[in-house]
Design a protein around this motif. Sequence first.
Motif, PDB file in Angstrom:
ATOM      1  N   SER A  23      48.570  25.564  -9.680  1.00 31.61           N
ATOM      2  CA  SER A  23      48.460  24.165  -9.255  1.00 31.61           C
ATOM      3  C   SER A  23      47.578  23.936  -7.989  1.00 31.61           C
ATOM      4  O   SER A  23      47.095  22.842  -7.771  1.00 31.61           O
ATOM      5  N   ARG A  27      44.644  21.265  -7.287  1.00 31.14           N
ATOM      6  CA  ARG A  27      44.798  20.397  -6.080  1.00 31.14           C
ATOM      7  C   ARG A  27      43.248  20.455  -5.629  1.00 31.14           C
ATOM      8  O   ARG A  27      42.670  19.339  -5.057  1.00 31.14           O
ATOM      9  N   LYS A  49      56.305  18.813 -14.105  1.00 25.45           N
ATOM     10  CA  LYS A  49      56.149  18.649 -12.788  1.00 25.45           C
ATOM     11  C   LYS A  49      54.802  18.475 -12.060  1.00 25.45           C
ATOM     12  O   LYS A  49      54.617  17.508 -11.323  1.00 25.45           O
ATOM     13  N   GLN A  52      53.339  15.105 -12.967  1.00 22.08           N
ATOM     14  CA  GLN A  52      53.961  13.970 -12.092  1.00 22.08           C
ATOM     15  C   GLN A  52      53.223  14.021 -10.838  1.00 22.08           C
ATOM     16  O   GLN A  52      52.852  12.866 -10.313  1.00 22.08           O
ATOM     17  N   GLU A  53      52.710  14.722 -10.211  1.00 19.93           N
ATOM     18  CA  GLU A  53      52.142  14.883  -8.962  1.00 19.93           C
ATOM     19  C   GLU A  53      50.723  14.665  -9.061  1.00 19.93           C
ATOM     20  O   GLU A  53      49.990  13.737  -8.563  1.00 19.93           O
TER      21      GLU A  53
END
Length: 131
Positions: A23, A27, A49, A52-53
């Motif tokens: 993750s 980013r 999860k 959503q971010e």
Amino acid sequence: AEINKALAGRRVLVSGAGGSIGSELVRQILQFAPAEVILLDNSEYNLFKVGQEFAKLSPQTRKHFALGSVCDQSRLLAIFERYNPQFVYHAAAYKHVPLLEGNCYEAFKNNIVGTRNILSLSLALDVERFV
């Protein structure tokens, strides 16, 4: 500048995208404006999860969420054929050594066989760069 030149406008697949390392890779990759990012993970919860971010990050980048294991060759092939990644960042691995010492078979299967599967497919389908 070199990373931006390499990733901007490209299709990038990250395995283990729901984990801590995967993750974070996503980013950072999103900062370089890829055309598409394919997030591959075997955990439905973790994929949800991070979905959503990342829905709010880099809205110009298409994001695809692929649920599957690097140990499942037929699923990997379907994902690669559907999204045709140009870059693959492989972060899908079990990393907690004390736990893995008692689960050697699963550690070997996921970390060794899984890496072989995704690397072999990347080579066979002419992925430009595998990290």
